[in-house]
Design a protein around this motif. Structure first.
Motif, PDB file in Angstrom:
ATOM      1  N   LEU A  10      17.075 -43.766  24.018  1.00  0.00           N
ATOM      2  CA  LEU A  10      18.032 -44.595  24.741  1.00  0.00           C
ATOM      3  C   LEU A  10      19.243 -44.946  23.883  1.00  0.00           C
ATOM      4  N   ALA A  11      18.989 -45.212  22.596  1.00  0.00           N
ATOM      5  CA  ALA A  11      20.102 -45.532  21.693  1.00  0.00           C
ATOM      6  C   ALA A  11      21.072 -44.355  21.582  1.00  0.00           C
ATOM      7  N   LEU A  36      28.943 -46.422  23.959  1.00  0.00           N
ATOM      8  CA  LEU A  36      28.426 -47.766  23.686  1.00  0.00           C
ATOM      9  C   LEU A  36      27.618 -47.699  22.395  1.00  0.00           C
ATOM     10  N   PRO A  37      28.255 -47.918  21.251  1.00  0.00           N
ATOM     11  CA  PRO A  37      27.575 -47.717  19.968  1.00  0.00           C
ATOM     12  C   PRO A  37      26.292 -48.527  19.872  1.00  0.00           C
ATOM     13  N   SER A  64      17.884 -49.510  32.528  1.00  0.00           N
ATOM     14  CA  SER A  64      18.475 -50.499  33.433  1.00  0.00           C
ATOM     15  C   SER A  64      19.388 -49.860  34.459  1.00  0.00           C
ATOM     16  N   GLY A  65      20.095 -48.792  34.051  1.00  0.00           N
ATOM     17  CA  GLY A  65      21.164 -48.247  34.871  1.00  0.00           C
ATOM     18  C   GLY A  65      20.728 -47.522  36.124  1.00  0.00           C
ATOM     19  N   THR A  66      19.430 -47.260  36.318  1.00  0.00           N
ATOM     20  CA  THR A  66      18.981 -46.545  37.517  1.00  0.00           C
ATOM     21  C   THR A  66      18.820 -47.467  38.714  1.00  0.00           C
ATOM     22  N   SER A  67      18.843 -48.779  38.500  1.00  0.00           N
ATOM     23  CA  SER A  67      18.679 -49.732  39.601  1.00  0.00           C
ATOM     24  C   SER A  67      20.012 -50.386  39.940  1.00  0.00           C
ATOM     25  N   SER A  70      18.958 -53.386  23.736  1.00  0.00           N
ATOM     26  CA  SER A  70      20.094 -53.099  24.619  1.00  0.00           C
ATOM     27  C   SER A  70      19.848 -51.970  25.603  1.00  0.00           C
ATOM     28  N   ASN A  71      18.695 -51.285  25.496  1.00  0.00           N
ATOM     29  CA  ASN A  71      18.310 -50.261  26.461  1.00  0.00           C
ATOM     30  C   ASN A  71      19.404 -49.203  26.565  1.00  0.00           C
ATOM     31  N   ASP A  72      19.851 -48.862  27.773  1.00  0.00           N
ATOM     32  CA  ASP A  72      20.841 -47.797  27.926  1.00  0.00           C
ATOM     33  C   ASP A  72      22.278 -48.301  27.849  1.00  0.00           C
ATOM     34  N   GLY A  73      22.447 -49.596  27.509  1.00  0.00           N
ATOM     35  CA  GLY A  73      23.786 -50.138  27.313  1.00  0.00           C
ATOM     36  C   GLY A  73      24.470 -50.648  28.567  1.00  0.00           C
ATOM     37  N   THR A  74      23.719 -50.820  29.657  1.00  0.00           N
ATOM     38  CA  THR A  74      24.338 -51.253  30.916  1.00  0.00           C
ATOM     39  C   THR A  74      25.039 -52.601  30.774  1.00  0.00           C
ATOM     40  N   LEU A  75      24.393 -53.579  30.136  1.00  0.00           N
ATOM     41  CA  LEU A  75      25.025 -54.884  29.942  1.00  0.00           C
ATOM     42  C   LEU A  75      26.237 -54.771  29.015  1.00  0.00           C
TER      43      LEU A  75
END
Length: 453
Positions: A162-163, A171-172, A103-106, A137-142
């Protein structure tokens, strides 16, 4: 090449497909015979797309000689509850154990998730120090946005790469699939969650009922579960068929979700639509008697349901007509790129999202038509596209080896991509946006996005 020849080439491609092997139904893939929401058996095939490999199965150079399996890509309509869903299911371990979408690349997605967190806090009254849990949760952006708001956060995602990265970033995150058993473990260690989030992952889950049991296990008595999924209303209205790929086993509309909640001891509290990922549906779900009411929720739900009914989203024949429209668009895109190739023009592509695999396979866009793909995600750079083996490289390449045209495969971010690379247009290049309507863009207006042939 004549228009008739192009049309025949496109049809032949759909019949023959690219040089991959159609997988037999094995432990990797099975055909589902019942509806994921209502468990009914009244399923009708309404859309059959070209079989593809898993949409995110990008290939390293040393694996290019290995033949890849493709899997059926057929969509069924449930006559019992009107839910649209994928017929064939690939083992999630095969799809998600090492995932390359982040998520964090956009920048667009990062801002969207920040706004998501702020809205959740405002509508649900979540206080600083509350436990916020996100699965998928993907890369934890949210989660990062919730953490910045003072929440205690925990993520869960089956992609270990990613975890591990999210955990290293503070971001655990647990590397696992979410369900009843893992929910019990989380509750035993961290307590009940006041807010559970699931952002664009619920459509990935074959056992949706099992996930809901996990939510019910973990959700606090006054808690709220928020999930956001691609919205079938937008997918249909804009012919965004390329959001159909094996990771997405469900294509959600609101009425079937409401019925599902009612039948499973939950209450749909609020729903809204937004434009992210080509159009998404955000649902707030809680306990019927103890979760907080969301102001205007009932009215928002009914407004969306009425719109679904008006365009026929709960009718089988609607999607049978849609299939013809998709094939017509495919013929147009194939004809355009074939014509450019015939007159010696070069075409690159921008963006290697999962949806590009569906679009390229079904429209016949092979390495003969697209020389390379550029993508901002470093995890995809240096790899090759699934099955078609088109190289994915850094965006700077479009200024070093200048193509005449760039086909934007990440069409949902078309405006931001074109504004970021307006210098490509000023140097005489042109962008091709394939969906929702095929367009060629040679210059950008100052204040709004308008383009055409």
């Amino acid at each position: 090449m004549s228009s008739l020849s192009r049309k025949n080439s496109y049809a032949n491609y759909q019949t023959a497909g690219p040089p991959t092997t159609l997988a037999q139904l094995t432990a990797k893939c099975y055909q589902r015979k019942s509806c994921r929401l209502c468990d009914g058996g009244d399923l009708c095939g309404v859309l059959k797309l070209t079989p593809t490999p898993p949409a995110n199965a990008f290939v390293p150079k040393d694996r290019l000689s290995h033949q890849e399996e493709t899997f059926p890509l057929q969509v069924n309509f449930c006559g019992g509850c009107a839910h649209l869903q994928l017929s064939h299911v690939i083992d999630p371990e095969y799809l998600f154990s090492n995932y390359v979408y982040v998520s964090g690349t956009s920048p667009v997605m990062v801002q969207h998730l920040k706004d998501y967190a702020l809205e959740a806090v405002a509508l649900c009254g979540v206080q600083a120090g509350a436990f916020v849990f996100e699965f998928g949760s993907n890369d934890g952006t949210l989660l990062r946005h919730f953490k910045e708001l003072g929440m205690k956060v925990l993520g869960m995602d089956p992609a270990k790469n990613l975890a591990d990265k999210a955990s290293a970033d503070g971001l655990p995150t647990i590397a696992d699939f979410f369900g009843s058993a893992t929910a019990k473990d989380v509750r035993a260690t961290h307590g009940a969650a006041g807010l559970i989030c699931a952002n664009h992952c619920c459509a990935h889950i074959d056992d949706f009922r099992g996930v809901v049991e996990g939510v019910k296990e973990l959700l606090a008595p006054n808690g709220v579960w928020i999930f956001e999924v691609g919205y079938l209303l937008h997918v249909f209205k804009s012919a965004l068929f390329d959001t159909i790929y094996h990771e997405h086993v469900d294509f959600h509309s609101l009425q079937p979700i409401k019925t599902f909640c009612d039948n499973n001891g939950l209450k749909l509290l609020n729903a809204s639509s937004n434009s992210i990922q080509g159009g998404s549906l955000r649902c707030y779900v809680g306990w019927p008697d103890s979760s907080p009411e969301v102001k205007g929720g009932a009215e928002g739900i009914m407004e969306l349901v009425r719109e679904e009914i008006a365009i026929g989203l709960h009718k089988e024949e609607t999607f049978l007509r849609w299939a013809n429209s998709i094939n017509n668009t495919g013929e147009e895109v194939f004809a355009l790129l074939s014509g450019l190739k015939q007159v010696g023009k070069t075409v690159a592509a921008y963006g290697a999202p999962a949806k590009a695999t569906t679009l390229m396979y079904h429209f016949g866009l092979t390495a003969d038509l697209i020389e390379y793909i550029v993508d901002d995600n470093p995890l995809k750079q240096g790899l090759y596209s699934p099955g078609l083996h088109i190289p994915v490289i850094e965006p700077t390449h479009i200024y070093e080896v200048k193509p005449d045209y760039i086909l934007i495969l990440a069409w949902n971010f078309a405006e931001s991509i074109m504004r970021k690379h307006e210098s490509f247009l000023l140097a005489g290049g042109a962008f091709i946006v394939p969906l929702p309507q095929l367009r060629i863009v040679k210059q950008l207006p100052k204040d709004s996005f308008v383009s055409g042939f």
